[in-house]
Design a protein around this motif. Structure first.
Motif, PDB file in Angstrom:
ATOM      1  N   SER A 255     -13.705  -1.193  13.104  1.00 23.74           N
ATOM      2  CA  SER A 255     -14.432  -0.930  11.872  1.00 23.74           C
ATOM      3  C   SER A 255     -15.557  -1.913  11.604  1.00 23.74           C
ATOM      4  O   SER A 255     -16.291  -1.762  10.658  1.00 23.74           O
TER       5      SER A 255
ATOM      6  N   TYR B  35     -11.115  -3.960  12.501  1.00 22.00           N
ATOM      7  CA  TYR B  35     -11.020  -4.502  11.150  1.00 22.00           C
ATOM      8  C   TYR B  35     -11.302  -6.004  11.096  1.00 22.00           C
ATOM      9  O   TYR B  35     -10.468  -6.807  10.693  1.00 22.00           O
TER      10      TYR B  35
ATOM     11  N   GLN C  21       0.831  -1.189   0.000  1.00 23.10           N
ATOM     12  CA  GLN C  21       0.000   0.000   0.000  1.00 23.10           C
ATOM     13  C   GLN C  21       0.869   1.242   0.000  1.00 23.10           C
ATOM     14  O   GLN C  21       1.836   1.338   0.735  1.00 23.10           O
TER      15      GLN C  21
ATOM     16  N   ASP D 296     -10.426  -8.147   1.855  1.00 26.89           N
ATOM     17  CA  ASP D 296     -10.338  -6.748   1.451  1.00 26.89           C
ATOM     18  C   ASP D 296     -10.640  -5.910   2.687  1.00 26.89           C
ATOM     19  O   ASP D 296     -11.794  -5.709   3.061  1.00 26.89           O
ATOM     20  N   ILE D 297      -9.591  -5.404   3.338  1.00 27.77           N
ATOM     21  CA  ILE D 297      -9.757  -4.783   4.646  1.00 27.77           C
ATOM     22  C   ILE D 297      -9.775  -3.261   4.593  1.00 27.77           C
ATOM     23  O   ILE D 297     -10.019  -2.611   5.609  1.00 27.77           O
ATOM     24  N   GLY D 298      -9.487  -2.658   3.451  1.00 26.03           N
ATOM     25  CA  GLY D 298      -9.555  -1.209   3.335  1.00 26.03           C
ATOM     26  C   GLY D 298      -8.241  -0.515   3.662  1.00 26.03           C
ATOM     27  O   GLY D 298      -7.337  -1.077   4.282  1.00 26.03           O
ATOM     28  N   ALA D 299      -8.155   0.753   3.231  1.00 29.15           N
ATOM     29  CA  ALA D 299      -6.902   1.514   3.345  1.00 29.15           C
ATOM     30  C   ALA D 299      -6.492   1.744   4.794  1.00 29.15           C
ATOM     31  O   ALA D 299      -5.317   1.623   5.148  1.00 29.15           O
ATOM     32  N   GLU D 300      -7.450   2.101   5.652  1.00 30.39           N
ATOM     33  CA  GLU D 300      -7.091   2.359   7.049  1.00 30.39           C
ATOM     34  C   GLU D 300      -6.564   1.107   7.733  1.00 30.39           C
ATOM     35  O   GLU D 300      -5.611   1.158   8.509  1.00 30.39           O
TER      36      GLU D 300
ATOM     37  N   HIS E 231     -13.038  -9.001   9.442  1.00 27.83           N
ATOM     38  CA  HIS E 231     -13.541  -9.351   8.104  1.00 27.83           C
ATOM     39  C   HIS E 231     -13.626 -10.863   7.979  1.00 27.83           C
ATOM     40  O   HIS E 231     -12.883 -11.601   8.637  1.00 27.83           O
TER      41      HIS E 231
ATOM     42  N   THR F 169      -3.161  -1.449  -3.082  1.00 29.09           N
ATOM     43  CA  THR F 169      -4.161  -2.473  -2.821  1.00 29.09           C
ATOM     44  C   THR F 169      -4.568  -2.402  -1.367  1.00 29.09           C
ATOM     45  O   THR F 169      -3.879  -1.803  -0.534  1.00 29.09           O
ATOM     46  N   SER F 170      -5.695  -2.998  -1.058  1.00 31.31           N
ATOM     47  CA  SER F 170      -6.182  -2.985   0.318  1.00 31.31           C
ATOM     48  C   SER F 170      -6.489  -4.399   0.791  1.00 31.31           C
ATOM     49  O   SER F 170      -7.274  -4.588   1.705  1.00 31.31           O
ATOM     50  N   THR F 171      -5.891  -5.410   0.179  1.00 32.76           N
ATOM     51  CA  THR F 171      -6.182  -6.790   0.538  1.00 32.76           C
ATOM     52  C   THR F 171      -5.025  -7.422   1.300  1.00 32.76           C
ATOM     53  O   THR F 171      -3.873  -7.034   1.145  1.00 32.76           O
TER      54      THR F 171
END
Length: 858
Positions: A72, A278, A56, A340-344, A280, A362-364
């Motif tokens: 999140s 986070y 990232q 896919d966990i997102g940018a943060e 997921h 990427t955010s994975t």
């Protein structure tokens, strides 16, 4: 069967025998053993633990903690309760004293291998008068990634460690379970008043519903039963005898995930829920045809303080002899599971230690990107067949386990490095957990039941970036008896990271001082040991890799990266991969090795066969603030019948390997005997050869078309088809795998997409739909279809031996002849479902195929 006359009597069998049609009315069955799509191919990556990097981009100071980082997941709201356990240094078995910590001298680390492209706009390139080109953004990103790795090498100096207690439980309930107490399983080691209750509870189930065709296709009952078990677990964990009405001793539900009969769920104690972020979940099906959900894995990941945890619950292929199927199922789940966990969340992963998340857009994250991974479930590994079933039962009843443990398939496969690479497991001290008479503590040995050898099917394993961060306290089984499996449980003491920000900033300053002395000196220079890569012959479904060594020959830092050519978006053509895509070399550091790989997949084979593509490319390696290096790639495709169309294959009487790819050379053959349209075959000779070989020696083979072949034999058979060489003594299952792969990977399916039924098919219109279907098939496709259906009818005549049913073959026909390569492609999206139209087309064609297989004539 005669390839020039598919309508002729098949295989020389008398006409009277051909007219005999065996009718099958057994219920439709799913097939948990089919592992065709799992098999390793020659030249492919044999190590399922190797993954492409996921990185990232970060700007400003990447070491600052996220100011708005919060929990999140919508399932668990933030809470003001903080972790109340005392902070401890990491002991030797649980912590490290100050004198045992790593010294503060900076260890130079090499850049990691990474296939991720460094995404930097070309507009930011700056060219000097003497032709040197630099991109300050790219230099900064590569530099930051290198700095981060140095800091992570010293993470013990700025990390304090907390101890947490983790419970893991797994149980194949065999679609059973009503009101029996779960306390002995979930709370057996809590102590009288819950004083040793865990901080995290993760429970996995298998077969919460029957694994029949209806439940595999419909999720309604799975959701109902998963809610039943979630309520049972929540009630058990929060029993008043353990909580004493104290909310800090109660548990909060985090998340669950289901896949047909699989269920995984995670609970945490209330004081910790504010430190959980986070969360997921995802799932991967590896059942029938390598994609259905009767077998597979469900996973949950989360960040707990500054450590990342991943939990996987899996149900692998059954049957004692199917070790390869289980290994393949593990590899598929391990490689395909992605969150896919997102940018943060990626920023948090970076802070906790994964460089692979740094510099890629990427955010994975994948399974091995986590600090701690725990894998539970019915893994179905048995006691090896070298010990007779009767002796296994005798030893299990006596509790004499050592001989059984030495022949446990999971232990043997792990020791050979064929599965669960890098994972650990505690010692087996309990009796095998399968197979029991439900409602008893007796192994299943009744005369009216199939005799099965007891086995440790139900297991708990773990994978840790730091092995000392996991300490298994116990590894036990419960005696709940409603299922044919016993529940298994294990409690762990895990070490959790908590980063001290100011300490990390001090180390950051020390690392920066090392770089300062190299900056602003002379220009960078590197040496490449070669710039022309000739890959020679590359075969279908094969990966060939060649290296180039890059050495910093200058006195300053050398930043390098691959860039795209002008007016192009990619660094290289789709059939080429490069790892790493970028890097930095310190003067005097050992050379870096860049790996270049060519892979011929189905799309590439189609493009090569049609003359739209060649195995030639030029890659540009840019040295920031320096020159560009041009690397020439050449290769020759060893032509294969796989990935071609039947319309073209019937035009060639000679082996396909001898047919040139060049359009001009191929045009010169049009008027020759090698490519005379009037002499075209009715069906491809390759299809005739493989079917004839199966017919001659394999119709009686047990589990025909359901057991995978051997990878080396599959490769050799494919070579025989492409070169015209005679077949050797190959196993029938290898032959059937090649046959199905050949049909699935046609450039266009045998049944064109336009021929799917436009109306619902039922018993009233099935005959007219089938007739219309045959009438509209193109001539060559008609020949191939009739040929294959005739062959499958012959297979059904030996159903008493090969265990085939019309339903099984109808599903194979639908996937191979109708869906073709799109059947595999539609599964690459993980949880993406078929559209309603696709589902209707598949269902309609399944009935049409079944009709053809069960009627007496076409």
């Amino acid at each position: 069967m005669n390839p020039n006359n598919p309508g002729a009597p098949a295989y020389g069998v008398p006409q009277q025998q051909q007219q005999q049609t065996q009718q099958f009315h057994a219920a439709q069955q799913t097939n948990p053993h089919y592992a065709e799509q799992h098999q390793e191919r020659p030249g492919g990556n044999s190590n399922p633990t190797q993954y492409p990097g996921n990185q990232q981009q970060h700007q400003n100071n990447p070491y600052e903690p996220s100011s708005n980082a919060s929990y999140s997941s919508n399932n668990v709201p933030p809470d003001e309760q903080q972790y109340t356990a005392s902070t401890q240094p990491r002991p030797d078995s649980d912590s490290v004293t100050e004198s045992q910590q790593r010294p503060k001298t900076h260890p130079i680390q090499s850049m990691p291998n990474d296939t991720a492209v460094l995404s930097v706009p070309r507009e930011l390139d700056e060219e000097t008068e003497d032709g040197r080109i630099t991109n300050k953004l790219a230099v900064g990103m590569i530099r930051d990634a290198w700095i981060y790795q140095q800091i992570q090498a010293r993470q013990d100096e700025f990390t304090q460690y907390k101890q947490a207690r983790l419970f893991l439980g797994t149980w194949n309930v065999n679609a059973k379970g009503k009101d029996e107490s779960l306390e002995s399983w979930l709370c057996g080691d809590w102590g009288p008043n819950g004083e040793t209750a865990p901080d995290i509870v993760c429970v996995g189930f298998q077969e919460i519903v029957d694994l029949n065709a209806v439940n595999v296709a419909m999720e309604g009952k799975s959701q109902q039963r998963s809610q039943f078990w979630l309520d049972r677990i929540r009630t058990t964990l929060n029993m008043r005898k353990y909580t004493n009405a104290d909310p800090n001793r109660a548990y909060t539900y985090l998340m669950h995930k289901t896949l047909v009969g699989l269920l995984i769920c995670v609970f945490v104690k209330n004081p910790h829920k504010a430190q959980v972020k986070y969360v997921h979940a995802t799932s991967v099906g590896v059942g029938v045809m390598g994609m259905m959900g009767n077998k597979g894995g469900v996973s949950i990941r989360m960040q707990f303080y500054d450590s990342t945890l991943c939990f996987v619950c899996a149900h692998l292929a059954a049957h004692r002899e199917n070790v390869a199927g289980r290994n393949a199922d593990f590899a598929n789940i391990f490689t395909k599971t992605r969150f896919d966990i997102g940018a943060e969340a990626v920023k948090e992963v970076i802070r906790s230690g994964s460089l692979k998340q740094w510099s890629n857009d990427t955010s994975t994250v994948d399974i091995p990107d986590h600090d701690l991974v725990f894998w539970i479930g019915d893994l179905n590994y048995r006691v090896d067949e070298i010990i007779p079933t009767e002796r296994v039962i005798k030893l299990a009843n006596k509790g004499d386990l050592e001989e059984l443990i030495q022949s446990d398939q999971l232990n043997l496969e792990r020791a050979a490095g064929r599965t669960f690479q890098g994972f650990e497991e505690g010692k087996l001290t309990f009796r095998p957990t399968y197979k029991y008479q439900p409602g008893t503590d007796l192994y299943e040995a009744r005369p009216d039941k199939k005799l099965r050898a007891p086995a440790w099917c139900d297991r708990v394993l773990w994978l840790a970036q730091e092995t000392k961060h996991v300490n298994q306290i116990n590894y036990l089984r419960s005696e709940i008896d409603c299922s044919d499996h016993k529940p298994v449980m294990s409690t762990f003491r895990i070490t959790i990271k908590d980063v001290i920000q100011n300490k990390r900033e001090e180390i950051y300053e020390e690392v920066m001082k090392i770089l300062d002395k190299y900056d602003n000196q002379t220009l960078p220079m590197v040496g490449l040991d070669q710039i022309n890569l000739d890959f020679g012959e590359v075969r279908y479904d094969q990966t060939v890799t060649l290296p180039i060594k890059v050495l910093n020959t200058g006195t300053v830092l050398a930043h390098y990266r691959f860039i795209s050519k002008l007016d192009e978006t990619g660094v290289c053509k789709p059939w080429m991969t490069v790892s790493p895509m970028y890097g930095m070399l310190v003067p005097g550091e050992q050379h870096a090795t860049i790996q270049f790989s060519i892979t011929i997949d189905n799309d590439t084979a189609n493009a090569l066969n049609s003359g739209q593509e060649t195995l030639d490319d030029i890659l540009i390696l840019r040295l920031e603030n320096g020159r560009d290096y041009y690397i020439t790639i050449t290769g020759k495709y060893a032509r294969s019948c796989f990935g071609m169309s039947v319309d073209e294959l019937v035009m060639y009487s000679d082996p396909i390997r001898t047919i040139p790819l060049d359009p001009i050379q191929k045009g010169e053959m049009v008027n020759s005997d090698m490519m005379n349209p009037s002499a075209a075959l009715c069906v491809p000779k390759e299809l005739w050869r493989i079917i004839d070989a199966i017919y001659e020696k394999g119709l009686e083979e047990k589990d025909l078309f359901t057991v995978p072949g051997e990878a080396t034999e599959v490769f050799e058979i494919r070579e025989c088809l492409d070169t015209g060489k005679p077949f050797g003594e190959f196993k029938i299952h290898s032959m059937t795998e090649v046959m199905l792969s050949f049909l699935c990977n046609m450039s266009t399916p045998i049944v064109p997409p336009t021929l799917f039924p436009s109306l619902d098919v039922d018993s009233q219109n099935i005959q007219s739909c089938s007739r219309k279907f045959l009438e509209e098939l193109p001539p060559i496709h008609y020949n191939v279809f009739v040929y294959i259906i005739s062959f499958f009818r012959e297979c059904l005549l030996s159903a008493h031996s090969n265990k085939l049913t019309a339903n099984k073959l109808a599903r194979i026909c639908t996937n191979c002849l109708v869906m073709g390569s799109s059947s595999n492609a539609s599964n690459k999206g993980g949880e993406n479902e078929e559209s309603q139209a696709q589902t209707q087309r598949r269902s309609g064609m399944l009935l049409v195929m079944l009709h053809f297989l069960e009627t007496t004539s076409i």
